[in-house]
Scaffold this motif. Structure first.
Motif, PDB file in Angstrom:
ATOM      1  N   THR A   1      34.065  52.943  47.273  1.00 33.58           N
ATOM      2  CA  THR A   1      35.293  52.899  46.457  1.00 33.58           C
ATOM      3  C   THR A   1      35.137  53.800  45.235  1.00 33.58           C
TER       4      THR A   1
ATOM      5  N   ALA B   1      31.100  46.036  39.730  1.00 39.99           N
ATOM      6  CA  ALA B   1      30.481  46.731  40.864  1.00 39.99           C
ATOM      7  C   ALA B   1      31.084  48.121  41.046  1.00 39.99           C
ATOM      8  N   VAL B   2      32.413  48.216  41.166  1.00 39.92           N
ATOM      9  CA  VAL B   2      33.045  49.529  41.322  1.00 39.92           C
ATOM     10  C   VAL B   2      32.783  50.375  40.080  1.00 39.92           C
TER      11      VAL B   2
ATOM     12  N   ARG C   1      33.406  44.437  28.451  1.00 36.91           N
ATOM     13  CA  ARG C   1      33.253  43.399  27.420  1.00 36.91           C
ATOM     14  C   ARG C   1      32.174  43.848  26.431  1.00 36.91           C
TER      15      ARG C   1
ATOM     16  N   VAL D   1      42.713  50.809  41.379  1.00 41.38           N
ATOM     17  CA  VAL D   1      42.039  50.217  42.542  1.00 41.38           C
ATOM     18  C   VAL D   1      42.948  49.264  43.318  1.00 41.38           C
ATOM     19  N   ARG D   2      44.235  49.237  42.934  1.00 38.36           N
ATOM     20  CA  ARG D   2      45.197  48.406  43.675  1.00 38.36           C
ATOM     21  C   ARG D   2      46.295  49.313  44.220  1.00 38.36           C
TER      22      ARG D   2
ATOM     23  N   VAL E   1      42.909  54.239  44.759  1.00 39.95           N
ATOM     24  CA  VAL E   1      41.995  54.390  45.888  1.00 39.95           C
ATOM     25  C   VAL E   1      42.208  53.232  46.866  1.00 39.95           C
TER      26      VAL E   1
ATOM     27  N   VAL F   1      39.872  52.025  49.886  1.00 47.96           N
ATOM     28  CA  VAL F   1      38.580  52.423  50.460  1.00 47.96           C
ATOM     29  C   VAL F   1      38.693  52.598  51.970  1.00 47.96           C
TER      30      VAL F   1
ATOM     31  N   ARG G   1      27.348  39.181  36.739  1.00 54.19           N
ATOM     32  CA  ARG G   1      26.953  40.587  36.607  1.00 54.19           C
ATOM     33  C   ARG G   1      25.953  40.886  37.708  1.00 54.19           C
TER      34      ARG G   1
ATOM     35  N   ARG H   1      25.882  41.535  42.055  1.00 54.34           N
ATOM     36  CA  ARG H   1      26.626  40.900  43.122  1.00 54.34           C
ATOM     37  C   ARG H   1      25.953  39.628  43.636  1.00 54.34           C
TER      38      ARG H   1
HETATM   39  N1  LIG Z   1      41.329  49.567  46.491  1.00 58.40           N
HETATM   40  C1  LIG Z   1      40.147  49.390  47.033  1.00 58.40           C
HETATM   41  O1  LIG Z   1      39.840  49.957  48.083  1.00 58.40           O
HETATM   42  C2  LIG Z   1      39.144  48.495  46.353  1.00 58.40           C
HETATM   43  C3  LIG Z   1      37.825  48.433  46.819  1.00 58.40           C
HETATM   44  C4  LIG Z   1      36.909  47.644  46.115  1.00 58.40           C
HETATM   45  C5  LIG Z   1      37.329  46.912  45.011  1.00 58.40           C
HETATM   46  N2  LIG Z   1      38.629  46.964  44.624  1.00 58.40           N
HETATM   47  C6  LIG Z   1      39.103  46.213  43.461  1.00 58.40           C
HETATM   48  O2  LIG Z   1      38.465  46.796  42.340  1.00 58.40           O
HETATM   49  C7  LIG Z   1      38.402  45.818  41.284  1.00 58.40           C
HETATM   50  C8  LIG Z   1      36.991  45.774  40.731  1.00 58.40           C
HETATM   51  O3  LIG Z   1      36.132  45.257  41.726  1.00 58.40           O
HETATM   52  P1  LIG Z   1      34.642  44.876  41.346  1.00 58.40           P
HETATM   53  O4  LIG Z   1      34.012  44.366  42.564  1.00 58.40           O
HETATM   54  O5  LIG Z   1      34.030  45.992  40.602  1.00 58.40           O
HETATM   55  O6  LIG Z   1      34.907  43.659  40.341  1.00 58.40           O
HETATM   56  P2  LIG Z   1      33.895  43.089  39.243  1.00 58.40           P
HETATM   57  O7  LIG Z   1      32.489  43.352  39.674  1.00 58.40           O
HETATM   58  O8  LIG Z   1      34.333  41.708  38.953  1.00 58.40           O
HETATM   59  O9  LIG Z   1      34.149  44.020  37.977  1.00 58.40           O
HETATM   60  C9  LIG Z   1      35.286  43.973  37.188  1.00 58.40           C
HETATM   61  C10 LIG Z   1      34.803  44.098  35.770  1.00 58.40           C
HETATM   62  O10 LIG Z   1      35.917  44.305  34.910  1.00 58.40           O
HETATM   63  C11 LIG Z   1      35.765  43.458  33.769  1.00 58.40           C
HETATM   64  N3  LIG Z   1      37.055  43.226  33.171  1.00 58.40           N
HETATM   65  C12 LIG Z   1      38.150  42.675  33.742  1.00 58.40           C
HETATM   66  N4  LIG Z   1      39.174  42.651  32.870  1.00 58.40           N
HETATM   67  C13 LIG Z   1      38.701  43.185  31.705  1.00 58.40           C
HETATM   68  C14 LIG Z   1      39.265  43.426  30.445  1.00 58.40           C
HETATM   69  N5  LIG Z   1      40.527  43.095  30.171  1.00 58.40           N
HETATM   70  N6  LIG Z   1      38.496  43.994  29.485  1.00 58.40           N
HETATM   71  C15 LIG Z   1      37.211  44.333  29.740  1.00 58.40           C
HETATM   72  N7  LIG Z   1      36.604  44.125  30.938  1.00 58.40           N
HETATM   73  C16 LIG Z   1      37.351  43.557  31.908  1.00 58.40           C
HETATM   74  C17 LIG Z   1      35.119  42.215  34.342  1.00 58.40           C
HETATM   75  O11 LIG Z   1      34.533  41.421  33.339  1.00 58.40           O
HETATM   76  P3  LIG Z   1      34.553  39.784  33.495  1.00 58.40           P
HETATM   77  O12 LIG Z   1      33.742  39.473  34.719  1.00 58.40           O
HETATM   78  O13 LIG Z   1      33.944  39.338  32.228  1.00 58.40           O
HETATM   79  O14 LIG Z   1      36.017  39.435  33.659  1.00 58.40           O
HETATM   80  C18 LIG Z   1      34.097  42.835  35.279  1.00 58.40           C
HETATM   81  O15 LIG Z   1      32.922  43.219  34.588  1.00 58.40           O
HETATM   82  C19 LIG Z   1      38.854  44.498  41.927  1.00 58.40           C
HETATM   83  O16 LIG Z   1      40.216  44.298  41.573  1.00 58.40           O
HETATM   84  C20 LIG Z   1      38.726  44.772  43.413  1.00 58.40           C
HETATM   85  O17 LIG Z   1      39.566  43.950  44.177  1.00 58.40           O
HETATM   86  C21 LIG Z   1      39.543  47.738  45.263  1.00 58.40           C
END
Ligand SMILES: NC(=O)c1ccc[n+]([C@@H]2O[C@H](COP(=O)([O-])OP(=O)(O)OC[C@H]3O[C@@H](n4cnc5c(N)ncnc54)[C@H](OP(=O)(O)O)[C@@H]3O)[C@@H](O)[C@H]2O)c1
Length: 296
Positions: A129, A153-154, A174, A225-226, A242, A244, A289, A291
């Motif tokens: 992604t 993660a992304v 954060r 990512v949405r 994006v 994926v 933090r 996975r």
């Molecule tokens: N379109 C695609 O193909 C695709 C593929 C993969 C993932 N995604 C999407 O990409 C997004 C990220 O995925 P991920 O796995 O990386 O999620 P993740 O590991 O939970 O990472 C998201 C990060 O953003 C932080 N965050 C959220 N809101 C915030 C804000 N207002 N201010 C500061 N930090 C903030 C979170 O902190 P906290 O944990 O403290 O809230 C977390 O550290 C998800 O919505 C996922 O569904 C889309």
């Protein structure tokens, strides 16, 4: 075999461990004996019904690390090969949170040599992604990029890949994540945001939307990512999202970067497959933090 499935949408308790038939690979497919697979936000989305499929038994798990166990006709892999793969989509009946999973051969890459399967099982979905989002942005070295969700993660992979490509990266996360985000290669950090028009582009992994778009200069670029939910273009800023896609060659490139130490694979905790509902509950609490990884 055992597999984590959802038969009725809901919270973490909707995840059941079911006994299901071992899937058979067709032409240009391989069966992988699963060693590990990360739990991702998309799995929570599938469980809650955001992607549809009501009335069916839905599998979970888009990330897999394991060993090729059976090959279909014209599958370019050998039984015993250690591999990683993306297992995309809810159309397929079963995912990687199971003992075995079948995937298309062109979704597969050789597993990294430098890490164990639990770590390798965190790479495909979010590594691809981040890679595909950066490819959409198509920035020249030296361009400035803000990555939101940079501790996630992304976002974490995006920071590392972008810095490696010679972009000038600012991480948004954060306040408590500053050290982590800088360690991934962000030259700058913000927990509050930027002045309007400060950067050439934003990769919006935290889904901040319009707020993040405002930080992009006129004529810059925004990738979310949405798919379908990204803000519309304003001030000449190109906007997109994006979605994926499986890409064995891209995944092989990511594996190479893991083995070279460019990409870091971060694991918070490994859970036995039987504890899948517990892992979903932990993810739902937030603040993880690295996975959570399921091990069959
Ligand atoms: N379109 C695609 O193909 C695709 C593929 C993969 C993932 N995604 C999407 O990409 C997004 C990220 O995925 P991920 O796995 O990386 O999620 P993740 O590991 O939970 O990472 C998201 C990060 O953003 C932080 N965050 C959220 N809101 C915030 C804000 N207002 N201010 C500061 N930090 C903030 C979170 O902190 P906290 O944990 O403290 O809230 C977390 O550290 C998800 O919505 C996922 O569904 C889309």
């Amino acid at each position: 075999m055992r597999a984590a499935v959802v038969r009725a949408f809901g919270g973490p308790d909707a995840v059941e461990i079911a006994e299901v038939p071992v899937p058979e690979p067709g032409a240009r497919q391989v069966r992988i004996k699963v060693a590990a697979g990360a739990l991702n936000p998309v799995d929570a989305g599938v469980r809650a019904g955001f992607f549809g499929g009501a009335g069916k038994t839905l599998g979970l798990g888009w990330d897999v690390a394991g060993t090729v166990d059976a090959v279909g006709v014209a599958a370019a892999w050998q039984v015993g090969d250690p591999v990683v793969a993306l297992v995309p989509g809810v159309a397929d009946p079963l995912g990687a949170h199971a003992e075995y999973v079948v995937v298309a051969t062109d979704a597969v890459a050789k597993a990294p040599a430098a890490v164990d399967a639990v770590h390798a099982g965190t790479l495909p979905l979010n590594g691809l992604t981040a890679l595909q989002a950066l490819d959409l942005l198509d920035l020249a070295p030296g361009a400035s990029l803000l990555v939101t969700g940079a501790a996630g993660a992304v976002g974490g992979f995006a920071v590392q890949l972008a810095a490696h490509r010679g972009l000038e990266v600012t991480g948004h996360a954060r306040a408590g994540d500053e050290e982590l985000v800088r360690s991934l290669g962000a030259a700058r950090f913000t927990a509050d945001g930027l002045a309007p028009g400060s950067v050439d582009a934003v990769l919006d992994a935290a889904v901040l939307g319009e707020a993040a778009l405002e930080w992009v200069r006129d004529g810059g670029a925004y990738v979310g990512v949405r798919p379908g939910a990204q803000p519309g273009p304003v001030r000449g800023v190109r906007t997109g999202a994006v979605e994926v896609a499986a890409d064995g060659a891209g995944l092989a490139e990511l594996v190479r970067l893991v083995d070279e130490g460019v990409l870091t694979l971060r694991v918070a905790e490994a859970y036995a497959l039987e504890k899948a509902a517990e892992a979903h509950a932990r993810l739902a609490e937030g603040g993880v933090r690295g996975r959570l990884v399921l091990v069959p």
